[in-house]
Write a protein that holds these residues in place. Structure first.
Motif, short mmCIF file in Angstrom:
data_model
loop_
_atom_site.label_atom_id
_atom_site.label_comp_id
_atom_site.label_asym_id
_atom_site.label_seq_id
_atom_site.Cartn_x
_atom_site.Cartn_y
_atom_site.Cartn_z
N SER A 76 -29.50 17.13 122.23
CA SER A 76 -30.88 17.56 121.95
C SER A 76 -30.93 18.91 121.24
CB SER A 76 -31.70 17.61 123.24
OG SER A 76 -31.30 18.70 124.04
N SER A 77 -29.78 19.55 121.06
CA SER A 77 -29.76 20.91 120.53
C SER A 77 -29.22 21.02 119.11
CB SER A 77 -28.91 21.80 121.44
OG SER A 77 -27.53 21.48 121.31
N ARG A 78 -29.24 19.95 118.34
CA ARG A 78 -28.57 19.94 117.04
C ARG A 78 -29.35 20.64 115.92
NH1 ARG A 78 -24.88 21.08 117.08
NH2 ARG A 78 -25.70 21.95 118.93
N ASP A 79 -30.61 20.90 116.10
CA ASP A 79 -31.38 21.59 115.05
C ASP A 79 -31.02 23.07 115.08
OD1 ASP A 79 -33.24 22.80 113.40
OD2 ASP A 79 -34.94 21.68 114.20
N PRO A 80 -30.43 23.61 114.00
CA PRO A 80 -30.04 25.03 113.98
C PRO A 80 -31.22 25.98 114.19
CG PRO A 80 -29.16 23.86 112.06
CD PRO A 80 -30.07 22.91 112.77
N ALA A 81 -32.42 25.54 113.91
CA ALA A 81 -33.60 26.40 114.11
C ALA A 81 -33.78 26.78 115.58
CB ALA A 81 -34.85 25.71 113.59
N ILE A 82 -33.28 25.96 116.49
CA ILE A 82 -33.38 26.26 117.93
C ILE A 82 -32.69 27.58 118.23
CG2 ILE A 82 -32.61 25.54 120.24
CD1 ILE A 82 -32.74 22.61 119.15
N TRP A 83 -31.59 27.84 117.57
CA TRP A 83 -30.74 28.99 117.89
C TRP A 83 -31.00 30.20 117.00
CZ3 TRP A 83 -29.51 27.61 122.39
CH2 TRP A 83 -29.28 26.26 122.66
N ALA A 84 -31.95 30.09 116.08
CA ALA A 84 -32.20 31.17 115.13
C ALA A 84 -32.54 32.50 115.81
CB ALA A 84 -33.31 30.77 114.16
N ASN A 85 -33.30 32.47 116.89
CA ASN A 85 -33.71 33.69 117.58
C ASN A 85 -33.27 33.74 119.04
OD1 ASN A 85 -35.26 34.86 115.35
ND2 ASN A 85 -36.58 33.09 115.65
N TYR A 86 -32.30 32.93 119.37
CA TYR A 86 -31.77 32.86 120.72
C TYR A 86 -30.47 33.66 120.76
CZ TYR A 86 -31.13 30.61 125.30
OH TYR A 86 -31.00 30.36 126.64
N PRO A 87 -30.19 34.39 121.83
CA PRO A 87 -28.99 35.23 121.83
C PRO A 87 -27.66 34.46 121.83
CG PRO A 87 -30.10 35.32 123.96
CD PRO A 87 -30.99 34.55 123.03
N THR A 88 -27.70 33.19 122.19
CA THR A 88 -26.51 32.35 122.19
C THR A 88 -26.66 31.31 121.10
OG1 THR A 88 -26.29 32.60 124.58
CG2 THR A 88 -25.15 30.74 123.61
N LYS A 89 -25.57 30.94 120.47
CA LYS A 89 -25.58 29.88 119.46
C LYS A 89 -24.75 28.72 119.99
CE LYS A 89 -27.56 32.73 116.58
NZ LYS A 89 -28.80 33.16 117.15
N ILE A 90 -25.32 27.53 119.95
CA ILE A 90 -24.62 26.33 120.40
C ILE A 90 -24.30 25.49 119.16
CG2 ILE A 90 -24.70 24.26 121.85
CD1 ILE A 90 -24.85 26.80 123.52
N ASN A 91 -23.05 25.54 118.74
CA ASN A 91 -22.62 24.79 117.56
C ASN A 91 -21.70 23.62 117.90
OD1 ASN A 91 -23.92 26.49 115.59
ND2 ASN A 91 -22.39 28.04 116.10
N THR A 92 -21.03 23.70 119.04
CA THR A 92 -20.07 22.66 119.42
C THR A 92 -20.31 22.23 120.86
OG1 THR A 92 -18.41 24.19 120.32
CG2 THR A 92 -18.32 23.74 117.92
#
Length: 123
Positions: free
Chosen positions: A28-44
């Motif tokens: 459910s977290s594949r849209d990069p926009a989710i992580w644009a302003n979040y302190p953690t980035k979930i890429n994998t």
């Protein structure tokens, strides 16, 4: 002493976070926009595993209580939120560290999650 458990509303269920939530939350977290302003980035998937492990470690220390957010309308997990900075001694906690799939942005998902959490916190 706080006694956290599942919180359920009309649209969402806040389910205590477990390791079984790693894959559905990653999906459910594949849209990069989710992580644009979040302190953690979930890429994998490993990033999501580390995110969940860190949250569960915080729960073990009784510093936070993380939830996976299940959207009953979509019949899928759509994000995560938590009680954090829990201080039973001072009778307070925060709500935060929230992210949602962009599929549920501008819906009542976040409103109902926060309502359920505030209702619980002030009960």
């Amino acid at each position: 002493m706080y006694s956290f458990s599942k919180l359920e509303g009309n649209r969402v269920k806040l389910v205590p976070l477990t390791m079984e939530h790693i894959l559905p939350l990653f999906d459910s977290s594949r849209d990069p926009a989710i992580w644009a302003n979040y302190p953690t980035k979930i890429n994998t998937i490993d990033d999501m595993k580390n995110f969940v492990l860190k949250a569960l470690e915080g729960r073990e220390r009784k510093e936070q209580y993380p939830f996976a957010v299940f959207d009953t309308e979509r019949d899928e997990y759509v994000g995560s939120t938590r009680f954090l900075r829990i201080s039973e001694e001072n009778h307070n906690l925060n709500i935060g560290s929230t992210w949602y799939s962009s599929k549920v942005w501008r819906t009542r998902v976040n409103t109902e999650c926060k309502y359920l959490m505030l209702k619980y916190a002030f009960a």
